[in-house]
Write a protein that holds these residues in place. Structure first.
Motif, short mmCIF file in Angstrom:
data_model
loop_
_atom_site.label_atom_id
_atom_site.label_comp_id
_atom_site.label_asym_id
_atom_site.label_seq_id
_atom_site.Cartn_x
_atom_site.Cartn_y
_atom_site.Cartn_z
N GLU A 92 1.11 -1.41 0.36
CA GLU A 92 0.01 -0.09 0.42
C GLU A 92 1.06 1.28 0.14
OE1 GLU A 92 -2.89 -0.47 3.34
OE2 GLU A 92 -4.07 -2.23 2.54
N ILE A 93 1.23 1.24 -1.42
CA ILE A 93 2.61 2.20 -1.34
C ILE A 93 1.99 2.87 -2.38
CG2 ILE A 93 4.94 3.09 -1.72
CD1 ILE A 93 5.32 0.88 0.18
N ARG A 94 2.49 4.48 -2.63
CA ARG A 94 1.93 5.10 -3.66
C ARG A 94 3.03 6.07 -3.39
NH1 ARG A 94 -0.19 9.76 -2.91
NH2 ARG A 94 0.05 9.40 -0.75
N ALA A 95 4.03 5.41 -5.00
CA ALA A 95 5.71 6.13 -5.24
C ALA A 95 5.50 6.56 -5.92
CB ALA A 95 6.33 4.99 -5.83
N SER A 96 7.30 8.11 -6.44
CA SER A 96 6.84 9.32 -7.13
C SER A 96 8.29 7.64 -8.53
CB SER A 96 7.55 9.52 -6.46
OG SER A 96 6.50 10.44 -5.56
N PHE A 97 7.27 8.36 -9.52
CA PHE A 97 8.29 7.68 -10.88
C PHE A 97 8.25 8.56 -11.59
CE2 PHE A 97 7.61 3.19 -10.01
CZ PHE A 97 6.90 3.10 -9.60
N TRP A 100 3.95 8.95 5.37
CA TRP A 100 3.98 8.07 4.20
C TRP A 100 4.35 9.37 3.03
CZ3 TRP A 100 6.98 4.19 2.47
CH2 TRP A 100 7.34 2.90 3.41
N THR A 101 4.47 9.61 1.98
CA THR A 101 4.05 10.66 1.40
C THR A 101 4.15 10.72 -0.43
OG1 THR A 101 4.01 13.01 0.53
CG2 THR A 101 6.27 12.58 1.80
N THR A 102 4.66 11.60 -1.49
CA THR A 102 5.45 11.69 -2.86
C THR A 102 5.99 12.91 -3.24
OG1 THR A 102 3.45 12.36 -3.42
CG2 THR A 102 3.39 9.94 -3.60
N CYS A 103 6.92 12.58 -3.30
CA CYS A 103 7.63 13.98 -3.64
C CYS A 103 6.96 15.06 -4.20
CB CYS A 103 8.77 14.52 -5.24
SG CYS A 103 9.89 12.98 -4.99
N GLY A 104 5.55 15.10 -5.49
CA GLY A 104 4.35 15.77 -5.54
C GLY A 104 3.50 16.71 -3.92
#
Lengths: 280, 280, 280, 280
Positions: B65-70, B253-257
């Protein structure tokens, strides 16, 4: 999404192949052919392989009941026929590996074809084998090299890293290698600043890859060289991993040739990949 | 003196971002563009990423359950649209990463602008995203590269190492990377004398940095490449760290955006740094 | 034969000095002065030192009650006067380290003298210190460099590795460094094939050297750089060793300046070594 | 197939030799002879050997009751006669190692003969020994170098890696070295990207090789340099292994000279190898 897509026979979860690139001093002779050095230190270091390492490996393979896949430059067969006879007597697979360990991107198609025919003649004379697979020297391949393999009716290729299970490359079953499972990049001393890794560390790393490949139904194909892994501490370290894998019911102990046959029969219509160079 | 000065939302002590530089063979094509080699070994090694590694990562991100930054070069999107669709379907962030992974210090402003527009068009066509952040190929930046990012209304930059929490670089929120938290420098085999590190060692090192960043309220931004970290043993090793961090109540838990948005709103007047070259 | 021959004050068995080479981006500016690159990645990586690393170190030195020995290029003082003021306020020693981190074997005596005078003026203006010791940039020395140090009435040198206890070099107390106890060679990423070592491994290695130096009455002089060891995981790792040494009754916690004074008073007639280049 | 074929006296399973290449700054002087650098950092680093490291080693060899085999360039004897006297007084073996540590593949036969005679004269004058074995500088050999050794009535050679038990090379007992059991390749800092290995790791690796050589009746011949292994942490680490081996009843503690005698008497007709360069 299930990414563990390859199926091994009999419900096994991982294929295990011990492959030996029996190079000895031959790659060094090839690399230095244009200006042979007067120093013999590197030569002697590499001759440890055909003098001692190879026989220790054969002894251990017998002890562990392993049939390995040996890739042998023709010149090694001509210089050390006794070792190659012993390999054949042990029931191991023998495959092509150039005559002088010529990198295929440094020779043209004609030269490659000539050297492979010469190598095949030497191996056939000593070990009685003619139908063989191929592993390229230095694990490099080219478009024209695949054409040469077709002309020579080679059974498979085992030189590329595009997957961790078998796949099709230019019409051949590709039995993939990978750097992680090569001994040379961890152990070879190539002058400063390199230094050999601890065998305990290397084999722990291999064990981790083995565990991971079991999860994703991959192929654990380890590659060793007699002049490198024939050293006492390295053989004893890898022995621990082999004992563990020998007791694992999920392992299919096999050879490159067997896997190529299996792939050809089972996956004729799947896993075809375009492997040539294309910029866009 | 309290040097743990950055404040994360909701009293969290550390931001955690999993970022993926989805490069595959594209950087190699760029580097060799002037004299394409006949050998295909490196290409195939890198294609492991778009063939297998990327799908394993997506499977695990779903499991964890991870949102990653691609960050995706445009050419990867054009060559492997299925993978990019799957990334978008998974709810992950997609950011710009050049078209052919062009190092910004090797091209001029006009070329950079053209390649980023081309990359954005490819990604928009496949994944439907237009507003994106930026990570420079090879983590190199220049003064004029920032000007191009302004002209293209890019949301943030994630290429520099001048801090271990977000800061302002030439008017952009900088979401900082660092070598310690990159997979490539530990795992990539780049010829002798390099040799891949043990995944257990690398992930222990990452865990130590995670613990330290928690103490100083930093950003734990790890970067992985599908052709490198998609290998079985490496994925399983990093999984252990992810499980630990997932259970840690101090983690955002976060993303670059998301971090760029947070920084823009919270620290509009702080952490501005001059990042250009000045001798004195 | 008793080879543990150096005597520390009060029956202590080992001298411990924490020294900081506060270089930041200055060595990079010096090295690239003839053709400054357009890329700013390396600069930003190094600016982590004066932006964050230095303040964390000062915080921890206060927490651990350590007086450290800082060697500061003049240009760092001019660019980051606040950091240098904080160092002086913390009661630490400040020593000379060139103006632009000029390697002494790449400049002549006149240039060295001019840059050291300029550096001393900057440090004196900010920190109020004029009498200082010297550590050479890149730990390189020459015959004429010692002559410059004499002309400038420098207190001691701390650049050479000819012993692991203080000795006399060209008329100066030499407070010896050594590679084993430098952070940069273990942690700095200098492009492939380098990769940063695990801080647990590095600090274990330092701890082993500490234990050994205690046996032979040596000097444990560790050197750290804010842009390298200021990273979170590395500070936390070295903290463990510092805690151990803080509890050890055999340690003399000291500074380079104090050790130079002690050596000058105690060993005026011993440990004189000829350090210049002589072929036979 | 039994590959553990070498037989040691009295039923011992492994020969153990501690050999010391007492090089100090001499190899550096040789390498830089054509353009001596103005910097003295490397020189001082290496002088740690003849100043401190050698005496610590001698102290420990006395403590451990070890007779070691020292290979000493003539120039070291001329510069540091006190150290060489102490070696002789300790009952250790002394062997030839060039005069200025000249690599034999960089000089011709006449030059090699002249330098060895000069070295022998220096060592004889100081230590009273004339009959000696030989270890080549940098472990390199050539065909003509063996001829020179014959003309000088040298007792044996200890420079090659073609086996891990003694063998015959060009008419000499070869007492084989190997990279795995050399300290320099693990510990020496040779500029980026090298970094010294942890002594715990190195000695664990040596211990593994010792265990393996016991299995295959090999020769455990470790080589150390005073300027490298004389460092405190390294000596303490190797001490642990020595203590283990001292308690092992399967060990024959010996010297290169003793092994050469044993081999000459016991295996006059076996283990003859052609070691020169031959392409086919």
């Amino acid at each position: 999404m299930n990414t563990a897509q390859y199926r091994w026979p009999n419900g096994k979860k991982v294929g295990v192949i011990v492959s030996i690139d029996f190079d000895g001093e031959v790659p060094y002779l090839w690399r230095t052919r244009k200006s042979p050095p007067v120093g013999i230190g590197d030569l002697e270091q590499r001759r440890f392989g055909p003098r001692q390492g190879i026989y220790r490996m054969l002894e251990l393979f017998k002890l562990w009941e392993i049939r390995a896949s040996f890739f042998i430059p023709g010149l090694i067969a001509d210089k050390y026929p006794n070792a190659v006879e012993k390999i054949a007597e042990g029931g191991h697979e023998i495959g092509l590996h150039g005559y002088r360990h010529e990198r295929v991107d440094e020779i043209d198609a004609a030269e490659m074809e000539e050297t492979l025919q010469r190598a095949r003649a030497s191996i056939e004379r000593i070990a009685g084998q003619r139908d063989m697979g191929y592993r390229s020297p230095s694990w490099e391949m080219t478009d024209y090299a695949f054409q040469v393999l077709h002309r020579l009716d080679v059974l498979y290729d085992s030189s590329l890293m595009g997957s961790d299970h078998p796949y099709w490359a230019e019409g051949f079953p590709e039995i993939p290698v990978q750097w992680l499972l090569d001994d040379a990049i961890f152990y070879r001393y190539s002058g400063p600043p390199s230094s050999p890794r601890n065998p305990g560390d290397v084999v722990d790393l291999w064990r981790r890859e083995f565990e991971g490949l079991k999860r994703w139904n991959g192929l654990f194909l380890v590659t060793m060289h007699p002049w490198i892994s024939g050293r006492a501490s390295r053989l004893q370290a890898v022995e621990v991993l082999i004992e563990q894998m020998k007791q694992d019911p999920d392992v299919w102990w096999t050879t490159c040739g067997e896997v190529a046959d299996y792939h050809r029969k089972t996956y004729a219509d799947e896993f075809h990949e375009k492997v040539s160079y294309d910029i866009e």
